[in-house]
Enzyme design. Structure first.
Site, PDB file in Angstrom:
ATOM      1  N   ASN A 136       0.865  -1.186   0.000  1.00 37.40           N
ATOM      2  CA  ASN A 136       0.000   0.000   0.000  1.00 37.40           C
ATOM      3  C   ASN A 136       0.902   1.238   0.000  1.00 37.40           C
ATOM      4  OD1 ASN A 136      -1.816   2.028   0.472  1.00 37.40           O
ATOM      5  ND2 ASN A 136      -2.442   1.319   2.515  1.00 37.40           N
TER       6      ASN A 136
ATOM      7  N   LYS B 298       0.077   4.229  -0.179  1.00 42.88           N
ATOM      8  CA  LYS B 298      -0.580   5.380   0.458  1.00 42.88           C
ATOM      9  C   LYS B 298      -0.396   6.622  -0.430  1.00 42.88           C
ATOM     10  CE  LYS B 298      -0.187   3.080   4.878  1.00 42.88           C
ATOM     11  NZ  LYS B 298      -0.080   3.171   6.331  1.00 42.88           N
TER      12      LYS B 298
ATOM     13  N   HIS C 285      -9.641   1.382   4.978  1.00 40.00           N
ATOM     14  CA  HIS C 285      -8.359   1.511   5.679  1.00 40.00           C
ATOM     15  C   HIS C 285      -8.541   2.430   6.887  1.00 40.00           C
ATOM     16  CE1 HIS C 285      -4.194   2.445   6.565  1.00 40.00           C
ATOM     17  NE2 HIS C 285      -3.874   1.364   5.884  1.00 40.00           N
TER      18      HIS C 285
ATOM     19  N   GLU D 112      -6.813   4.724   8.025  1.00 39.62           N
ATOM     20  CA  GLU D 112      -6.531   6.145   7.752  1.00 39.62           C
ATOM     21  C   GLU D 112      -7.731   6.819   7.105  1.00 39.62           C
ATOM     22  OE1 GLU D 112      -2.873   5.390   5.673  1.00 39.62           O
ATOM     23  OE2 GLU D 112      -1.939   4.818   7.569  1.00 39.62           O
TER      24      GLU D 112
ATOM     25  N   GLU E  68      -5.395  -4.957  10.564  1.00 40.20           N
ATOM     26  CA  GLU E  68      -4.348  -3.974  10.803  1.00 40.20           C
ATOM     27  C   GLU E  68      -4.616  -3.267  12.131  1.00 40.20           C
ATOM     28  OE1 GLU E  68      -2.343  -2.617   6.913  1.00 40.20           O
ATOM     29  OE2 GLU E  68      -4.117  -1.390   7.152  1.00 40.20           O
TER      30      GLU E  68
ATOM     31  N   GLY F 286       2.601   2.165  10.921  1.00 43.60           N
ATOM     32  CA  GLY F 286       3.577   3.239  10.791  1.00 43.60           C
ATOM     33  C   GLY F 286       4.296   3.578  12.080  1.00 43.60           C
TER      34      GLY F 286
ATOM     35  N   SER G  94       3.471  -2.257  10.282  1.00 50.10           N
ATOM     36  CA  SER G  94       4.924  -2.322  10.470  1.00 50.10           C
ATOM     37  C   SER G  94       5.537  -3.662  10.050  1.00 50.10           C
ATOM     38  CB  SER G  94       5.291  -1.982  11.919  1.00 50.10           C
ATOM     39  OG  SER G  94       4.930  -0.635  12.209  1.00 50.10           O
TER      40      SER G  94
HETATM   41  P1  13P Z   1       3.073   0.342   7.709  1.00 50.97           P
HETATM   42  O1  13P Z   1       3.567  -0.969   7.119  1.00 50.97           O
HETATM   43  O2  13P Z   1       3.813   1.520   7.215  1.00 50.97           O
HETATM   44  O3  13P Z   1       2.966   0.239   9.191  1.00 50.97           O
HETATM   45  O4  13P Z   1       1.569   0.528   7.165  1.00 50.97           O
HETATM   46  C1  13P Z   1       0.659  -0.499   7.294  1.00 50.97           C
HETATM   47  C2  13P Z   1      -0.559  -0.170   6.524  1.00 50.97           C
HETATM   48  O5  13P Z   1      -1.326   0.693   6.920  1.00 50.97           O
HETATM   49  C3  13P Z   1      -0.807  -0.869   5.266  1.00 50.97           C
HETATM   50  O6  13P Z   1      -2.064  -0.599   4.776  1.00 50.97           O
END
Ligand code: 13P
Length: 248
Positions: A9, A11, A94, A96, A166, A172, A212
């Site tokens: 992803n 982002k 997601h 976010e 997740e 992150g 992560s």
């Molecule tokens: P990270 O791997 O940067 O923690 O992000 C995970 C994520 O949100 C994947 O959709």
């Protein structure tokens, strides 16, 4: 036998040329094990990345989508438009998007049903906050998100559904759930699927872990018995790291 799915992803990262560069490095690599690899790019790069992928096995995903096929929704992108590009998957719900853009369980449900209608496979994200985990509410939260996201989804369509667990506190942050905790939650999710849809769906629905995931922890996480791959954020932006992860 479920084939693991590892999705990067990106982002809100990567210009078109950066994305093409990354895809050119990963699209032809020989995989150690049978695994489906997906890149989830910003809308702006989808078309060019589709061309860069060419006839390799790499799959393409969007990171969001509106549920309507068209209309007066300024700034939104419809399933018809995404299907026109030829995407395979779409990330929906997601954390976010839920956190920063106010996406509700009801929105996610409409998007999931719309993706299925237009033959785009949904990757449905669920996960608890740190506070919910500390208060012993993680399972309840995840169960509620899953049941709401899948409300009205028929059993025949479940084989195309991917769920990404997740935990929000692991995204992150450099903190991962322990592989045992991640596996337990994913086994729990599989049981929710079993209760709702029965044995066949229980066997077919793929459930990833995200939060992560890095080259150093991917093998242990993805090799857990109930975990069917990973949704990778930061580490999917560097070809070397992502290649190590997909060769877990
Ligand atoms: P990270 O791997 O940067 O923690 O992000 C995970 C994520 O949100 C994947 O959709």
């Amino acid at each position: 036998m479920r084939i693991p799915i590892i999705a990067g992803n990106w982002k809100m990262n990567m210009t078109i040329s950066q994305g093409i560069d990354l895809v050119n490095k990963i699209k032809d690599i020989t995989l150690k094990t049978d695994v489906e690899v997906v890149v989830c790019t910003p809308f702006t790069a989808l078309m060019d990345i589709k061309r860069a992928i060419g006839d390799t096995k790499l799959k393409l995903a969007a990171q969001n989508m509106h549920w309507e096929e068209g209309g007066a929704y300024t700034g939104e992108v419809s399933p018809v438009m995404l299907k026109d590009i030829g995407i395979d998957y779409v990330i929906l719900g997601h954390s976010e998007r839920r956190q920063y853009f106010g996406e509700s369980d009801d929105d996610v449900n409409k998007k999931v049903k719309s993706a299925i209608k237009y033959n785009i496979r949904p990757i449905i994200c669920v996960g608890e906050t740190l506070e919910e985990r500390e208060q012993g509410q993680a399972e309840e939260k995840v169960k509620s998100q899953i049941l709401k996201a899948l409300d009205g989804v028929e059993k025949k369509d479940t084989a195309d559904v991917v769920i990404a667990y997740e935990p929000i506190w692991a995204i992150g942050t450099g903190k991962t759930a322990s592989s045992k905790d991640a596996n337990n939650m994913i086994a729990y999710i599989r049981n929710i699927i079993m209760e709702k849809y029965g044995d066949e769906a229980f066997d077919k629905v793929r459930i990833q872990y995200g939060g992560s995931v890095k080259p150093g922890n991917a093998t242990e996480i993805i090799n857990q018995p109930d975990i069917d791959g990973a949704l990778v954020g930061g580490a999917s932006l560097k070809a070397d790291d992502f290649i190590k992860i997909i060769n877990f």
